[in-house]
Motif scaffolding. Sequence first.
Motif, mmCIF file in Angstrom:
data_model
loop_
_atom_site.group_PDB
_atom_site.id
_atom_site.type_symbol
_atom_site.label_atom_id
_atom_site.label_comp_id
_atom_site.label_asym_id
_atom_site.label_seq_id
_atom_site.Cartn_x
_atom_site.Cartn_y
_atom_site.Cartn_z
ATOM 1 N N MET A 1 0.845 -1.202 0.000
ATOM 2 C CA MET A 1 0.000 0.000 0.000
ATOM 3 C C MET A 1 0.878 1.248 0.000
ATOM 4 N N ASP A 2 0.590 2.162 -0.915
ATOM 5 C CA ASP A 2 1.327 3.419 -0.995
ATOM 6 C C ASP A 2 0.451 4.503 -0.371
ATOM 7 N N GLU A 3 0.603 4.700 0.939
ATOM 8 C CA GLU A 3 -0.289 5.599 1.669
ATOM 9 C C GLU A 3 -0.244 7.032 1.131
ATOM 10 N N GLN A 4 0.983 7.506 0.835
ATOM 11 C CA GLN A 4 1.131 8.887 0.385
ATOM 12 C C GLN A 4 0.453 9.106 -0.966
ATOM 13 N N GLN A 5 0.718 8.206 -1.918
ATOM 14 C CA GLN A 5 0.113 8.349 -3.236
ATOM 15 C C GLN A 5 -1.402 8.149 -3.187
ATOM 16 N N LEU A 6 -1.850 7.229 -2.336
ATOM 17 C CA LEU A 6 -3.285 7.012 -2.180
ATOM 18 C C LEU A 6 -3.962 8.276 -1.674
ATOM 19 N N GLY A 7 -3.396 8.899 -0.644
ATOM 20 C CA GLY A 7 -3.983 10.126 -0.106
ATOM 21 C C GLY A 7 -4.015 11.248 -1.129
ATOM 22 N N LEU A 54 -7.273 8.728 5.616
ATOM 23 C CA LEU A 54 -6.833 8.204 4.315
ATOM 24 C C LEU A 54 -6.109 9.285 3.508
ATOM 25 N N GLU A 55 -6.691 10.466 3.447
ATOM 26 C CA GLU A 55 -6.056 11.547 2.689
ATOM 27 C C GLU A 55 -4.743 11.980 3.335
ATOM 28 N N GLN A 56 -4.645 11.829 4.633
ATOM 29 C CA GLN A 56 -3.424 12.246 5.344
ATOM 30 C C GLN A 56 -2.393 11.129 5.451
ATOM 31 N N ALA A 57 -2.654 9.999 4.758
ATOM 32 C CA ALA A 57 -1.726 8.862 4.741
ATOM 33 C C ALA A 57 -1.489 8.306 6.140
ATOM 34 N N ARG A 58 -2.557 8.270 6.962
ATOM 35 C CA ARG A 58 -2.418 7.768 8.331
ATOM 36 C C ARG A 58 -3.363 6.612 8.619
ATOM 37 N N ALA A 59 -4.081 6.128 7.599
ATOM 38 C CA ALA A 59 -5.102 5.108 7.835
ATOM 39 C C ALA A 59 -4.574 3.718 7.471
ATOM 40 N N PRO A 60 -5.114 2.682 8.111
ATOM 41 C CA PRO A 60 -4.771 1.318 7.682
ATOM 42 C C PRO A 60 -5.372 1.028 6.307
ATOM 43 N N ARG A 61 -4.935 -0.062 5.721
ATOM 44 C CA ARG A 61 -5.383 -0.409 4.372
ATOM 45 C C ARG A 61 -6.902 -0.529 4.315
ATOM 46 N N PRO A 62 -7.554 0.174 3.394
ATOM 47 C CA PRO A 62 -9.015 0.067 3.272
ATOM 48 C C PRO A 62 -9.411 -1.255 2.630
ATOM 49 N N SER A 63 -10.580 -1.708 2.995
ATOM 50 C CA SER A 63 -11.091 -2.956 2.429
ATOM 51 C C SER A 63 -11.580 -2.725 1.004
ATOM 52 N N ALA A 64 -11.836 -3.823 0.293
ATOM 53 C CA ALA A 64 -12.366 -3.724 -1.063
ATOM 54 C C ALA A 64 -13.722 -3.024 -1.063
ATOM 55 N N GLU A 65 -14.525 -3.247 -0.005
ATOM 56 C CA GLU A 65 -15.842 -2.611 0.075
ATOM 57 C C GLU A 65 -15.695 -1.094 0.251
ATOM 58 N N VAL A 66 -14.747 -0.674 1.074
ATOM 59 C CA VAL A 66 -14.514 0.759 1.271
ATOM 60 C C VAL A 66 -14.038 1.395 -0.033
ATOM 61 N N LEU A 67 -13.142 0.713 -0.732
ATOM 62 C CA LEU A 67 -12.637 1.247 -1.996
ATOM 63 C C LEU A 67 -13.750 1.355 -3.028
ATOM 64 N N ALA A 68 -14.649 0.373 -3.053
ATOM 65 C CA ALA A 68 -15.777 0.448 -3.982
ATOM 66 C C ALA A 68 -16.666 1.640 -3.641
ATOM 67 N N GLY A 69 -16.862 1.881 -2.343
ATOM 68 C CA GLY A 69 -17.651 3.038 -1.937
ATOM 69 C C GLY A 69 -16.988 4.345 -2.325
ATOM 70 N N LEU A 70 -15.674 4.421 -2.169
ATOM 71 C CA LEU A 70 -14.947 5.629 -2.548
ATOM 72 C C LEU A 70 -14.979 5.844 -4.060
ATOM 73 N N HIS A 83 -6.673 2.014 -10.596
ATOM 74 C CA HIS A 83 -5.515 2.705 -10.013
ATOM 75 C C HIS A 83 -5.677 2.832 -8.498
ATOM 76 N N LEU A 84 -6.881 3.134 -8.048
ATOM 77 C CA LEU A 84 -7.164 3.236 -6.613
ATOM 78 C C LEU A 84 -6.835 1.925 -5.908
ATOM 79 N N HIS A 85 -7.247 0.807 -6.500
ATOM 80 C CA HIS A 85 -6.975 -0.498 -5.891
ATOM 81 C C HIS A 85 -5.486 -0.813 -5.896
ATOM 82 N N LEU A 86 -4.772 -0.403 -6.947
ATOM 83 C CA LEU A 86 -3.328 -0.619 -6.981
ATOM 84 C C LEU A 86 -2.639 0.137 -5.849
ATOM 85 N N LEU A 87 -3.010 1.398 -5.663
ATOM 86 C CA LEU A 87 -2.392 2.201 -4.622
ATOM 87 C C LEU A 87 -2.712 1.660 -3.232
ATOM 88 N N ALA A 88 -3.918 1.118 -3.086
ATOM 89 C CA ALA A 88 -4.326 0.599 -1.782
ATOM 90 C C ALA A 88 -3.785 -0.799 -1.507
#
Length: 285
Positions: A1-7, A54-70, A83-88
């Motif tokens: 997981m690339d927290e910085q790029q994800l945020g 998540l935006e501040q790169a301080r969250a644990p890895r989000p689940s697939a359900e959370v990513l689908a919601g986002l 791309h979102l799933h790759l970063l996460a």
Amino acid sequence: MDEQQLGEFLRSRRERLQPQDVGLPRGSRRRTPGLRREEVAVLAHISTEYYVRLEQARAPRPSAEVLAGLAGALRLTAAESEHLHLLAGTAALRTGLHRRDVRPSVLALVQRLPQTAAVVLSAVFEVLAHNELAAALMEDFDRAAPHRRNLARTAFLAPDGPSGPLYGVSDVAEFRLHAVAQLRAARARYPADPVVTGLVEELRAGSADFARLWQRHDVQAPPTLTKTFRHPVVGDVVVDCDALLLPDRDQHLVLYTAPAGSRSAEALAFLDAAGPAGIEVGRTG
């Protein structure tokens, strides 16, 4: 997981949306562009605190359900969602190096195609193979210095090529958008490949335009359907542009053709007959 790029990616997608884009009233006193973080959280059915982390790169890895919601809340395209799933870290990464060896059958096809300029590009726009018509239309990449065999590097760092910016093509600005988006996606697919990361850093340091476009976090650009090469010998050559994905090696076969009977088809026929050596004489003569 690339927290910085994800945020950074989440923030860039949030800031491009307006409340009316997602069915919310605009309201007043908005001091930041795009949606508010709490609005995204409500739309994605997660807590505001978690989304902020998540935006501040301080969250644990989000689940697939959370990513689908986002993805739904931010109105992501299929490419952006991937791309979102790759970063996460919830999608399979290509953990090795990007492939630079071209399948022999593809090499043979490139040389057999009639009246077609063909190139094979790596995941980072390096020309891995080309035929003689492509050499006559663009450049003989076999004779070019290694740094000139990468179209992204040429587009951003060597604007004054042999026929003007990027071989005289009419859509340099569009190609640059496309190149940055593809490199952003390649960077996520190959996070440990020094060639990929090195090229990105070289372009960020050497081109203010690349650095500006990189900050947009785009991973998809409109396809290029036609292209005009302003050739120094035969003049403008208008071609159809088709890029075919070779998924097993993450490469693209790019084909440039012209409608039969058109002036551009005649120009391609002339270039094909003359070959790169004959065209080089015409360029310098």
